[in-house]
Design an enzyme around this catalytic site. Sequence first.
Site, PDB file in Angstrom:
ATOM      1  CB  CYS A 194      85.271  29.284  49.816  1.00  0.00           C
ATOM      2  SG  CYS A 194      85.919  27.630  49.903  1.00  0.00           S
ATOM      3  CG  HIS A 236      80.829  28.957  50.229  1.00  0.00           C
ATOM      4  ND1 HIS A 236      81.129  28.562  48.941  1.00  0.00           N
ATOM      5  CD2 HIS A 236      81.640  28.216  51.032  1.00  0.00           C
ATOM      6  CE1 HIS A 236      82.068  27.643  48.974  1.00  0.00           C
ATOM      7  NE2 HIS A 236      82.394  27.409  50.234  1.00  0.00           N
ATOM      8  CG  ASN A 285      82.732  23.797  48.863  1.00  0.00           C
ATOM      9  OD1 ASN A 285      82.953  24.757  48.116  1.00  0.00           O
ATOM     10  ND2 ASN A 285      83.152  23.751  50.105  1.00  0.00           N
TER      11      ASN A 285
HETATM   12  O1  UT7 Z   1      84.311  25.689  51.581  1.00  0.00           O
HETATM   13  C1  UT7 Z   1      84.902  26.043  52.793  1.00  0.00           C
HETATM   14  C2  UT7 Z   1      84.025  25.811  53.913  1.00  0.00           C
HETATM   15  N1  UT7 Z   1      83.794  24.400  54.112  1.00  0.00           N
HETATM   16  C3  UT7 Z   1      82.876  24.046  54.929  1.00  0.00           C
HETATM   17  O2  UT7 Z   1      82.217  24.909  55.451  1.00  0.00           O
HETATM   18  C4  UT7 Z   1      82.700  22.576  55.267  1.00  0.00           C
HETATM   19  C5  UT7 Z   1      82.336  22.461  56.718  1.00  0.00           C
HETATM   20  N2  UT7 Z   1      82.163  21.135  57.237  1.00  0.00           N
HETATM   21  C6  UT7 Z   1      81.227  20.238  56.847  1.00  0.00           C
HETATM   22  O3  UT7 Z   1      80.510  20.468  55.892  1.00  0.00           O
HETATM   23  C7  UT7 Z   1      81.039  18.995  57.681  1.00  0.00           C
HETATM   24  O4  UT7 Z   1      81.805  19.104  58.855  1.00  0.00           O
HETATM   25  C8  UT7 Z   1      81.408  17.672  56.943  1.00  0.00           C
HETATM   26  C9  UT7 Z   1      80.377  17.373  55.867  1.00  0.00           C
HETATM   27  C10 UT7 Z   1      82.779  17.779  56.345  1.00  0.00           C
HETATM   28  C11 UT7 Z   1      81.379  16.510  57.927  1.00  0.00           C
HETATM   29  O5  UT7 Z   1      80.097  16.413  58.550  1.00  0.00           O
HETATM   30  P1  UT7 Z   1      79.980  16.295  60.133  1.00  0.00           P
HETATM   31  O6  UT7 Z   1      78.550  16.169  60.432  1.00  0.00           O
HETATM   32  O7  UT7 Z   1      80.722  17.459  60.713  1.00  0.00           O
HETATM   33  O8  UT7 Z   1      80.673  14.915  60.428  1.00  0.00           O
HETATM   34  P2  UT7 Z   1      81.945  14.638  61.338  1.00  0.00           P
HETATM   35  O9  UT7 Z   1      83.186  15.135  60.707  1.00  0.00           O
HETATM   36  O10 UT7 Z   1      81.643  15.055  62.744  1.00  0.00           O
HETATM   37  O11 UT7 Z   1      81.972  13.063  61.306  1.00  0.00           O
HETATM   38  C12 UT7 Z   1      80.942  12.256  61.924  1.00  0.00           C
HETATM   39  C13 UT7 Z   1      81.229  10.796  61.623  1.00  0.00           C
HETATM   40  C14 UT7 Z   1      82.663  10.370  61.916  1.00  0.00           C
HETATM   41  O12 UT7 Z   1      82.626   9.070  62.447  1.00  0.00           O
HETATM   42  P3  UT7 Z   1      82.792   8.827  64.015  1.00  0.00           P
HETATM   43  O13 UT7 Z   1      84.117   9.401  64.384  1.00  0.00           O
HETATM   44  O14 UT7 Z   1      81.643   9.549  64.644  1.00  0.00           O
HETATM   45  O15 UT7 Z   1      82.706   7.338  64.134  1.00  0.00           O
HETATM   46  C15 UT7 Z   1      83.313  10.341  60.575  1.00  0.00           C
HETATM   47  O16 UT7 Z   1      84.380   9.416  60.503  1.00  0.00           O
HETATM   48  O17 UT7 Z   1      81.016  10.544  60.226  1.00  0.00           O
HETATM   49  C16 UT7 Z   1      82.164   9.891  59.687  1.00  0.00           C
HETATM   50  N3  UT7 Z   1      82.314  10.296  58.300  1.00  0.00           N
HETATM   51  C17 UT7 Z   1      81.683   9.668  57.281  1.00  0.00           C
HETATM   52  N4  UT7 Z   1      80.867   8.595  57.276  1.00  0.00           N
HETATM   53  C18 UT7 Z   1      80.383   8.198  56.077  1.00  0.00           C
HETATM   54  C19 UT7 Z   1      83.025  11.326  57.796  1.00  0.00           C
HETATM   55  N5  UT7 Z   1      82.887  11.375  56.447  1.00  0.00           N
HETATM   56  C20 UT7 Z   1      82.059  10.343  56.121  1.00  0.00           C
HETATM   57  C21 UT7 Z   1      81.538   9.893  54.911  1.00  0.00           C
HETATM   58  N6  UT7 Z   1      80.704   8.814  54.934  1.00  0.00           N
HETATM   59  N7  UT7 Z   1      81.817  10.463  53.732  1.00  0.00           N
END
Ligand code: UT7
Length: 330
Positions: A114, A254, A285
């Site tokens: 990225c 970004h 993204n």
């Molecule tokens: O381009 C390169 C750089 N990329 C980035 O910088 C991306 C960085 N990361 C992010 O943007 C975020 O970490 C995400 C958007 C990918 C995820 O958000 P988060 O707040 O970090 O969520 P998480 O991964 O901690 O997941 C929290 C919960 C999980 O459930 P449990 O384990 O707490 O029961 C996931 O399974 O949310 C769940 N989850 C979803 N729920 C509904 C993960 N994806 C989804 C979804 N819909 N699409």
Amino acid sequence: MNRKAKIIGTGSYLPERILSNQDLEKMVETSDEWIVSRTGMKERRLAREDEFTSDMGAKAALAALKDSGLSPQDIDFILVATTTPDYPFPSTACLIQQQIGAKQAAGLDVQAACTGFIYALSIAKAFVETGAYKNILIVAAEKLSAVTNYKDRSTCILFGDGAGACIVSSTGKGLGIECVELGCDGEQANLLMMPAGGTRCPASKETVENGLHYIKMAGNEVFKHAVRRMEAACKECLEAAGSSEEKVTYLIPHQANMRIIDAIAKRFEHLPPERVFKTVQKYGNTAASSVAIALDELAKTYVIQQDDQILLTAFGGGLTWGAALLSGRK
Ligand code: UT7
């Protein structure tokens, strides 16, 4: 002789097809509410099946050429920032060179995930300011839909396709490239990657069956690194350029996640939120393309003044990061 590198034209291309949060609700277990609250994204664009990274890149390139007043024959070097090239080789730069008819140009691809557009700006600045090349076309193009697993809700909601481009030259009016700061950390390479398709894990029936040709990301970990690294890169870049955050007219980070953008913005106490440029809500993204597309949108919607300063920053797999300070039109 003054060979200061300037961006003398910008362009972008977004495919027409829209993938909305409502569409994603029908594909994986997710909700519009979750996606908006965790990412700020509402929709993203998807390329047609017969539309590839080079096609989108060529369209953005032609728009940037038109904006600069140069013709394809004036270009003597092409840099293409992409994580999703048409082929492992030849480079997408060669394919774009052919598509736009830039017969005089050499070219290569820049792989910095990225952060690719910021890396390409640094290379273009060096080429122009040493006199090695005169007019450089930078293209940042991605077809991330080709490497996204639409069964993995933690990644498929994030990515979109599109391309941005700019022309870097020492002649003509444009945005001065004052300073570029770059960094990487291979210790964290496993946090964001595509596991198969290279020499370590060549493509096979098993790699396809195991979904190893899709983007894999430890989202939470990547999030923390993204905020810290982009903030540090911006501050280092401002210091190296002898500038300060008070002088920044617009910050273009970004477009990975609205929460990441807001977290960075909060760390700049003199930068009001309306001066942080955002496209994440409509394009998601788009990896290397994101800053290039946003820069073109800013240039088309805001008349950049002579004393304006525009700070670009990006972060991605590698890990890689960088920041670039642009000065107003001269
Ligand atoms: O381009 C390169 C750089 N990329 C980035 O910088 C991306 C960085 N990361 C992010 O943007 C975020 O970490 C995400 C958007 C990918 C995820 O958000 P988060 O707040 O970090 O969520 P998480 O991964 O901690 O997941 C929290 C919960 C999980 O459930 P449990 O384990 O707490 O029961 C996931 O399974 O949310 C769940 N989850 C979803 N729920 C509904 C993960 N994806 C989804 C979804 N819909 N699409």
